[in-house]
Design an enzyme around this catalytic site. Structure first.
Site, PDB file in Angstrom:
ATOM      1  N   GLU A  48       0.906  -1.173   0.167  1.00 12.59           N
ATOM      2  CA  GLU A  48       0.119   0.279  -0.083  1.00 12.59           C
ATOM      3  C   GLU A  48       0.850   1.201   0.179  1.00 12.59           C
ATOM      4  O   GLU A  48       1.962   1.212   0.773  1.00 12.59           O
ATOM      5  CB  GLU A  48      -0.844  -0.120   1.420  1.00 12.59           C
ATOM      6  CG  GLU A  48      -1.939   1.090   0.907  1.00 12.59           C
ATOM      7  CD  GLU A  48      -2.642   1.504   2.534  1.00 12.59           C
ATOM      8  OE1 GLU A  48      -2.035   1.124   3.687  1.00 12.59           O
ATOM      9  OE2 GLU A  48      -3.484   2.410   2.300  1.00 12.59           O
ATOM     10  N   ARG A 273       6.325 -12.425   9.119  1.00 10.89           N
ATOM     11  CA  ARG A 273       6.833 -11.372   8.648  1.00 10.89           C
ATOM     12  C   ARG A 273       8.302 -11.189   9.374  1.00 10.89           C
ATOM     13  O   ARG A 273       8.413 -12.043  10.428  1.00 10.89           O
ATOM     14  CB  ARG A 273       5.713 -10.157   9.187  1.00 10.89           C
ATOM     15  CG  ARG A 273       5.518  -9.812  10.425  1.00 10.89           C
ATOM     16  CD  ARG A 273       5.167  -8.645  10.747  1.00 10.89           C
ATOM     17  NE  ARG A 273       4.074  -8.314  10.140  1.00 10.89           N
ATOM     18  CZ  ARG A 273       3.499  -7.306   9.291  1.00 10.89           C
ATOM     19  NH1 ARG A 273       4.568  -6.345   8.824  1.00 10.89           N
ATOM     20  NH2 ARG A 273       2.458  -6.990   8.572  1.00 10.89           N
ATOM     21  N   LYS A 283       5.083   0.199   9.699  1.00  7.63           N
ATOM     22  CA  LYS A 283       4.994   1.462   9.017  1.00  7.63           C
ATOM     23  C   LYS A 283       4.323   2.724   9.777  1.00  7.63           C
ATOM     24  O   LYS A 283       4.772   3.830   9.783  1.00  7.63           O
ATOM     25  CB  LYS A 283       4.218   1.182   7.711  1.00  7.63           C
ATOM     26  CG  LYS A 283       4.822   0.838   6.585  1.00  7.63           C
ATOM     27  CD  LYS A 283       4.228   1.070   5.070  1.00  7.63           C
ATOM     28  CE  LYS A 283       3.811  -0.007   4.491  1.00  7.63           C
ATOM     29  NZ  LYS A 283       2.893   0.211   3.263  1.00  7.63           N
TER      30      LYS A 283
END
Length: 573
Positions: A48, A273, A283
């Site tokens: 994104e 992850r 983020k």
RNA sequence: UGGGAGGUCGUCUAAUGGUAAGACUGCAGACUCUGGAUCUGCGUAUCGGGGUUCGAGUCCCUGCCUCCCAGCCA
């Protein structure tokens, strides 16, 4: 075939096609063997554009593009840009640059979920018509209330049984902009009692009168990620939708949409992850560091962002080797930063040109060296690579050495320069310390030595040895520079740990940046350009910072060399 | 507590019913014109308890622990 033809591969054991083994790869090998998707492999990297890429994304990029490369498949870059309020073209641009830098090659296949908005809308209409979606007038708070809890089922929305006609009309008017933000949503009609919360009539569309960085004001309703992601993969013909663990619970929902729509069904595979010690890989939190000025920007060399690592001097090769060797699994773990640094040093050791630089200069006068004489000493550029050749380094009567390389009162096991002791100046001469000059405060400001003319180049004809070799620069030839030293941004292995009522900002390392000015560097670096990488001998790997220019050199320390003496010294204390 | 996913050296990963292995870290040493690099040596790890089996990290049962999910974020 249903197994790896080369047998179980180890991380270091390359397959015929060159990929490291992991469970995702094993699944793909099996799928190819079974003729699934006609043996086709098509992955994608779907960020994104709401922040900069970080080392965690590098793991995903390496996995997705690496798998495609290994099996003769393709990997797309797709921006999942379904939330215009958080996204920006700046992020799109940085992601393209960073993904390329890491070696991602999507050829002409760069897509956006926003490319599919019209198709997604049509599919939503289709689901309304089949009675699988409805317009709901509940507010966000009401939806939350009626969703139930982890242990209690939710309640059906009072709008759940609207007629198809009414739903169609309302949805069209939502798109037409007749209703204010938040007043209505389109929801999938699944099961408010499902133990999987994602299946309790999840939102498909929300009203958002917000300008989108690509579609401008064309839309005032936007699909949610959950409604857009799976179908976007389907549209692109993705065979293996590789994502992180937290989406495991969403897979049944994606499958539900795909099946109701009767379209190509990519297989979602979830992996763990990346987590790194002393590092934040969120983020949202990285954005906070940037916005609150705790760092100098997304590309601050202390940041784990790809742009920060690049500026710091990391190579894409080192990052890739790291990604290939940490493996891929479903275990929630945390990799030690030292492993990343190991692959960094391994790569830099191979490629970095050796130079001499003095960070904290101490003046040395060689009393028996002729005034005004200058010799050009030959120095090896890279002992790991003979083709790198040699260079000349000027030597003269007055030099600078590292303050750390002299002790008036040396501790045990310290074998650098001290009064009466002889050491070698790298590629220079043996020198012996004969005395010191102190300032009023008693600090040593100058060291006096004599040199042995017979030891030119660094070897004594009589075969005598010295315990230590230290680096130096000629005072009148050296160029000044600013050098920035970095430590971990956080003092905790896991800065996200809030168990003690603290938050990550409480663990910020106040010493993460140390700026040294007045450093003295050998003249061959006067024109050092961004992108070059050096080893300052005995100190570490350094690179010119983005702000560096001839006449005003600025270097970043990428990573220090392993420092055995520092360990000894630490133990002595 | 409902659902989902996991638990192998300090860390990460392998072992796919048949000798628990590798990398990193750490420690010790060798070598060295970088106290770098390189090389050598050092490992009380299968979450616990039952079971199946000639044989279990792997299969079964059971208990424990960790992570994720109640955004109109992704």
């Amino acid at each position: 075939m249903s197994t790896n033809p080369s047998g179980p591969a180890r991380p270091d054991e390359a397959s015929p096609a060159g990929g490291p083994s992991n469970f995702v790869r094993d699944i793909i090998i099996e799928d190819i063997g079974n003729g699934k998707n006609g043996g086709r492999v098509h992955t994608r990297f779907p960020p994104e554009p709401n922040g900069y890429l970080h080392i965690g994304h590098a793991k995903s990029i390496n996995l997705n593009f690496g798998l495609a490369r290994e099996f003769g498949g393709k990997c797309n870059l797709r921006f999942d840009d379904t939330n215009p309020e958080k996204e920006d073209i700046e992020y799109v641009e940085s992601i393209i640059e960073d993904a390329h830098w890491l070696g991602g090659d999507w050829e002409d296949r760069m897509f956006y979920a926003s490319d599919y908005f019209e198709q997604l809308y049509e599919w939503a209409v289709k689901l309304i018509k089949s009675g699988d979606a409805y317009v709901c007038d509940l507010s966000a708070a009401e939806v939350r209330e009626q969703r139930g809890t982890l242990t209690e089922p939710g309640q059906n929305s009072p709008y759940r049984n609207r007629s198809v006609e009414e739903n169609l009309d309302l949805f069209a008017r939502m798109r037409a902009g007749e209703f204010p933000d938040g007043s209505r949503t389109l929801r999938a009609k699944i099961d408010m009692a499902s133990p999987n919360l994602n299946l309790r009539d999840p939102l498909m569309y929300r009203i958002l009168h917000s300008e989108h960085h690509r579609t401008g004001n064309d839309w005032c309703i936007y699909p949610t990620y959950d409604y857009a992601h799976g179908q976007s993969d389907s549209i692109e013909g993705i065979t293996h939708s590789i994502c992180t663990l937290e989406f495991e619970d969403h897979r049944p929902l994606y499958d539900w949409f795909i099946e109701k729509l009767g379209i190509h069904h990519p297989q979602q595979i979830e992996f763990d992850r990346l987590n790194l010690t002393y590092t934040l890989l969120s983020k949202r939190k990285l954005l906070a560091l940037v916005q609150n000025g705790r760092v100098r920007g997304w590309d601050d060399p202390r940041m784990p962002t790809v742009s920060g690592l690049r500026r710091r001097g990391y190579t894409p090769e080192a990052i890739r080797t790291f990604c290939q060797n940490i493996g891929v699994s479903k275990t929630n773990g945390i990799i030690e930063l030292s492993l990343l640094e190991h692959y960094l040093r391994e790569d830099l050791n191979r490629r970095a040109l050796r130079v001499m630089a003095v960070l904290r200069p101490l003046r040395v006068v060689i009393d028996n060296y002729p005034e005004g004489r200058v010799e050009e000493m030959e120095a090896v550029n890279n002992p790991e690579d003979a083709s790198a050749g040699t260079r000349k380094v000027p030597f003269s009567k007055v030099l600078y050495i590292e303050q750390d390389d002299f002790r008036e009162d040396p501790p045990k096991q310290y074998y650098r320069l001290s009064p009466g002791r002889e050491v070698r100046l790298r590629y220079g001469y043996f020198i012996t310390c004969t005395g010191v000059v102190k300032d009023d405060a008693g600090r040593v400001v100058e060291v006096h030595c004599t040199y042995d003319p017979e030891t030119r180049g660094g070897n004594a004809p009589d075969g005598r040895k010295v315990k230590s070799t230290i680096h130096w620069v000629s005072a009148s030839h050296a160029v000044p520079a600013e050098v920035r030293l970095y430590e971990n941004l956080f003092t905790r292995e896991n800065p996200s740990d809030d168990s003690e009522g603290k938050q990550f900002t409480d663990y910020l390392n106040p010493n993460s940046l140390e700026v040294l000015t007045g450093c003295q560097i050998e003249p061959s670096l006067a024109g050092a350009a961004v992108g070059a990488r050096y080893q300052f001998e005995r100190l570490g790997y350094f690179c010119p910072d983005l702000e560096s220019k001839p006449g005003a050199l600025v270097f970043n320390r990428t990573v220090a060399l392993r420092d055995t003496w520092a360990k000894i010294e630490k133990k002595l204390k």
